[in-house]
Design an enzyme around this catalytic site. Sequence first.
Site, PDB file in Angstrom:
ATOM      1  N   GLU A 174       0.859  -1.190   0.000  1.00 27.70           N
ATOM      2  CA  GLU A 174       0.000   0.000   0.000  1.00 27.70           C
ATOM      3  C   GLU A 174       0.893   1.238   0.000  1.00 27.70           C
ATOM      4  OE1 GLU A 174      -3.635   2.105   2.506  1.00 27.70           O
ATOM      5  OE2 GLU A 174      -2.640   0.320   3.309  1.00 27.70           O
ATOM      6  N   HIS A 208      -5.632   6.336  -1.829  1.00 25.33           N
ATOM      7  CA  HIS A 208      -4.889   7.498  -1.331  1.00 25.33           C
ATOM      8  C   HIS A 208      -4.658   8.485  -2.479  1.00 25.33           C
ATOM      9  CE1 HIS A 208      -4.001   6.166   2.780  1.00 25.33           C
ATOM     10  NE2 HIS A 208      -4.064   4.957   2.256  1.00 25.33           N
ATOM     11  N   HIS A 229      -9.713   0.534   0.400  1.00 25.86           N
ATOM     12  CA  HIS A 229     -10.625   1.080   1.417  1.00 25.86           C
ATOM     13  C   HIS A 229     -11.497   2.234   0.889  1.00 25.86           C
ATOM     14  CE1 HIS A 229      -7.286   3.855   2.078  1.00 25.86           C
ATOM     15  NE2 HIS A 229      -6.635   3.052   2.904  1.00 25.86           N
ATOM     16  N   ASN A 244     -12.292   6.131   2.054  1.00 29.68           N
ATOM     17  CA  ASN A 244     -11.243   6.665   2.921  1.00 29.68           C
ATOM     18  C   ASN A 244     -10.001   7.059   2.133  1.00 29.68           C
ATOM     19  OD1 ASN A 244     -12.496   4.154   4.937  1.00 29.68           O
ATOM     20  ND2 ASN A 244     -12.571   6.283   5.583  1.00 29.68           N
ATOM     21  N   ARG A 247     -20.344  17.520  -9.485  1.00 32.37           N
ATOM     22  CA  ARG A 247     -19.662  17.946 -10.708  1.00 32.37           C
ATOM     23  C   ARG A 247     -18.364  17.190 -10.954  1.00 32.37           C
ATOM     24  NH1 ARG A 247     -21.599  23.147  -8.941  1.00 32.37           N
ATOM     25  NH2 ARG A 247     -23.210  23.906 -10.381  1.00 32.37           N
ATOM     26  N   ASP A 305     -16.427  -0.799  10.162  1.00 32.01           N
ATOM     27  CA  ASP A 305     -16.314  -0.704  11.614  1.00 32.01           C
ATOM     28  C   ASP A 305     -17.186   0.412  12.197  1.00 32.01           C
ATOM     29  OD1 ASP A 305     -14.941   1.484  10.664  1.00 32.01           O
ATOM     30  OD2 ASP A 305     -13.130   1.143  11.854  1.00 32.01           O
ATOM     31  N   GLY A 306     -17.925   1.114  11.337  1.00 33.70           N
ATOM     32  CA  GLY A 306     -18.756   2.209  11.814  1.00 33.70           C
ATOM     33  C   GLY A 306     -17.981   3.475  12.099  1.00 33.70           C
ATOM     34  N   ASP A 312      -8.014  -3.758   7.515  1.00 30.72           N
ATOM     35  CA  ASP A 312      -6.973  -2.735   7.679  1.00 30.72           C
ATOM     36  C   ASP A 312      -6.339  -2.870   9.064  1.00 30.72           C
ATOM     37  OD1 ASP A 312      -5.378  -0.693   6.736  1.00 30.72           O
ATOM     38  OD2 ASP A 312      -6.753   0.912   7.304  1.00 30.72           O
ATOM     39  N   ALA A 334      -5.653   5.742  11.786  1.00 31.88           N
ATOM     40  CA  ALA A 334      -4.445   5.005  11.441  1.00 31.88           C
ATOM     41  C   ALA A 334      -4.746   3.507  11.478  1.00 31.88           C
ATOM     42  CB  ALA A 334      -3.314   5.352  12.396  1.00 31.88           C
TER      43      ALA A 334
END
Length: 385
Positions: A131, A197, A218, A221, A229, A250-251, A277, A311
């Site tokens: 990643e 990312h 993910h 995120n 637009r 995980d909410g 993650d 994190a």
Amino acid sequence: MTDATAHICREVFDGESLRQDAAVLVADGKVTGICGRSEVPNGYKPENAGEGILSAGFVDLQVNGGGGLMLGDAETLEDIEQICTAHLPLGTTALTPTLITDTAQTTRKVVELAIQAWSARVPGFHGLHLEGPHLFAGRKGAHDADLIRPMTAEDLELYISAARSLPSLMVTIAPETVTENQVRDMSEAGIHVSLGHSGASYRACRQIAEAGANCVTHLFNAMSPLQHREPGLVGAALDLGDLNAGLIADGVHVDPVAIKVALKSKSGPGRLFLVTDAMSQTGTDVTSFTLGGREIFRRNGTLTLADGTLAGADIDMPASVRFLVEQVGLDPQRALKMATSIPADVIGQPLGRLQEGKAADLVLLGKDFSVERVWLAGKALEMPS
């Protein structure tokens, strides 16, 4: 035929569907079939698994660490085994340890350890996920911005070489830091290119997907959001059928309503699947740990830097399945597919299904989806007390 067992359970999930009052037939570490409770053939020792759900083992494609160790800190083959072992009692019988953005030296070290792990058939190890470091600093999340950089020819050579020796290799990149030709070369070498990312536009993401990217890291995120637009990476993940997407349920990382909307709107054949993650705290009771010299705090089901930046996640796969069922409203069959057969399909591995000839990797789930027992290649795992 030796060591033949019929694991009988109220419900059996084979990776695609739930079967009532069924038995999973296992011999010599492999599944030999599934039949009704009353149809067990002669020669199989009946073993009553109880009233829960007997499922194919979970498959997790984003696991940064476990057992008190981050993948970037691994120095030996035993360290890789320590990370994988931490997830086995949680029902994850197949995972791809994940290295977040690091130096070129650490990346090469981890690649070499991963190849050793596969050669040694470390239990649970089924590939590697890099990643970074080819991400967009503006969407770095908890990654170290000083280590983020574009992909070089040397990087590409390392990845293509590694892919020849690993069962699967996933590389998360941002469209801003790679070229279409680099993505095309990786894809043709069998590397699973995932977008993440990134602050890239929908158009830029589509171009990279057309070059061979097949996944998104993910969803929601650390990426450009869906706007009216400019649909961004979220829009690309949901609209482009060639893209699958991992999801942290995980909410904390994603609201249940956003998950529900994403599931309803995802264009196929690409699908959404669960990732944890997970960080080094998995399988331990630690309240803090370090990541690249920075302290990570574990509080109330979240992992954050001192400034509050998320994190990683403090959740395991059975809890993720439970969240989808109880908070998002999915039926157990669909939630379990997102933790088993779908991620297995993303990396093209014969995992996450209870089918004849496949390894008998099983997990017994209680009524609240908690893990009660685990079998790896037909052998019962000693569960922590």
